[in-house]
Design an enzyme around this catalytic site. Structure first.
Site, PDB file in Angstrom:
ATOM      1  CG  HIS A 189      -2.137  -0.680   1.244  1.00 38.84           C
ATOM      2  ND1 HIS A 189      -2.629  -1.345   2.349  1.00 38.84           N
ATOM      3  CD2 HIS A 189      -3.071  -0.843   0.263  1.00 38.84           C
ATOM      4  CE1 HIS A 189      -3.792  -1.903   2.051  1.00 38.84           C
ATOM      5  NE2 HIS A 189      -4.085  -1.627   0.789  1.00 38.84           N
TER       6      HIS A 189
ATOM      7  CB  CYS B  70      -2.614   0.737   8.591  1.00 42.82           C
ATOM      8  SG  CYS B  70      -1.239   0.611   7.485  1.00 42.82           S
TER       9      CYS B  70
HETATM   10  N1  ARG Z   1      -3.851  -7.026   6.653  1.00 47.70           N
HETATM   11  C1  ARG Z   1      -4.267  -5.818   6.028  1.00 47.70           C
HETATM   12  C2  ARG Z   1      -4.255  -5.986   4.521  1.00 47.70           C
HETATM   13  O1  ARG Z   1      -3.381  -6.660   4.027  1.00 47.70           O
HETATM   14  C3  ARG Z   1      -3.390  -4.676   6.457  1.00 47.70           C
HETATM   15  C4  ARG Z   1      -3.837  -3.355   5.923  1.00 47.70           C
HETATM   16  C5  ARG Z   1      -2.892  -2.236   6.269  1.00 47.70           C
HETATM   17  N2  ARG Z   1      -3.438  -0.985   5.889  1.00 47.70           N
HETATM   18  C6  ARG Z   1      -2.793  -0.016   5.248  1.00 47.70           C
HETATM   19  N3  ARG Z   1      -3.411   1.102   5.030  1.00 47.70           N
HETATM   20  N4  ARG Z   1      -1.599  -0.185   4.742  1.00 47.70           N
HETATM   21  O2  ARG Z   1      -5.086  -5.484   3.822  1.00 47.70           O
END
Ligand code: ARG
Length: 274
Positions: A166, A260
């Site tokens: 991300h 996050c």
């Molecule tokens: N386990 C989640 C996923 O893989 C973690 C999300 C983390 N969020 C972020 N904004 N980077 O989607």
């Protein structure tokens, strides 16, 4: 008068590693719900101490990643552009986010069906432009669609490292013209785009990037960072920021940290539209 920052969080009552959709997640290793609860509470207390109004979403059994509110969608004024998650496991979160926003008077909008989009995890304003990470989770088309609707410039950045899946894992706008980043998460083109648009950049080294140092929450001139990012903290301090560190390793097990776990409701610090 200074506006009071508002942030959405979701308590980790049902948090856990129940599936694997990024390289950080390992079901066999799991996570401790008790430690997660303490760490989340510490993040919340830190934000409240900084003058943030923390609003809460009701946790839901069977939705372990609902804690990562950054992925709910993208906020622009009173409009909430709901995410279209790439993975089915997370797509089930969207109805909960949508009703929360609808009940609070936001206009809840969806992108066309064929475009994946993971909200503020992949779309971050810095100054007037929307920096948009794509390929691993969000599609480039979704960001372009939003840019057209909002009439803002979109700068697509291809994410090339599965550990930084991300945009908010490797890029953090601090103020217009200022950001934290981890250059190795981008291709040469993406690096150039960031360098050409953001004159003041602080780069994380590999160890601190893997410690989620770029996944920071900015409140005014204070930056809340995952514990252990001492080089980033001193670079931030020499740029005039105050830093606060919070231990969030239970959430790194799922591929997330401070940023996050939050969604800024009144616009990120660096977003010019506010
Ligand atoms: N386990 C989640 C996923 O893989 C973690 C999300 C983390 N969020 C972020 N904004 N980077 O989607």
């Amino acid at each position: 008068m200074q506006r009071q920052p508002r942030i959405l969080m979701c308590p980790p009552d049902y948090y856990g590693i129940e599936y694997e959709i990024n390289p950080w997640m390992n079901r066999a290793r799991g996570s401790s719900r008790e430690r997660a609860r303490q760490q989340w509470q510490q993040l919340r207390d830190t934000l409240v101490d900084l003058g943030v109004v923390v609003e809460l979403l009701q946790p839901q059994e069977g939705l372990p990643d609902l804690v990562f509110t950054a992925n709910a969608g993208l906020i622009h004024g009173n409009r909430f552009f709901s995410s279209h998650f790439r993975h089915e496991e997370r797509a089930r979160e969207s109805p909960h986010f949508d009703s929360w926003f609808a009940e609070r008077g936001f206009s809840v909008e969806h992108l066309p069906e064929e475009m994946y989009f993971e909200g503020a995890g992949d779309a971050l304003f810095c100054g007037p432009a929307l920096f948009a990470g794509y390929r691993i989770r969000s599609d480039i088309q979704g960001h372009q669609y939003l840019g057209g609707l909002l009439r803002v410039q979109v700068l697509p950045l291809e994410l090339i490292n599965a550990y930084f899946y991300h945009l908010d894992t490797c890029f953090c706008p601090l103020a217009p013209g200022e950001a934290l980043w981890y250059p190795e998460a981008f291709d040469a083109y993406g690096r150039r785009v960031i360098e050409n648009h953001i004159p003041r950049l602080i780069a994380a080294n590999e160890a601190e990037a893997r410690c989620f140092g770029c996944n920071a929450v900015v409140v005014g001139k204070t930056v809340v960072l995952n514990a252990g990012c001492t080089n980033l903290a001193s670079d931030l301090e020499s740029m005039g920021y105050t830093t606060r560190s919070v231990e969030l390793d239970e959430f790194i097990k799922s591929g997330g940290s401070a940023k996050c776990l939050t969604l800024r409701l009144d616009g990120e610090e660096a977003a010019q539209w506010t």
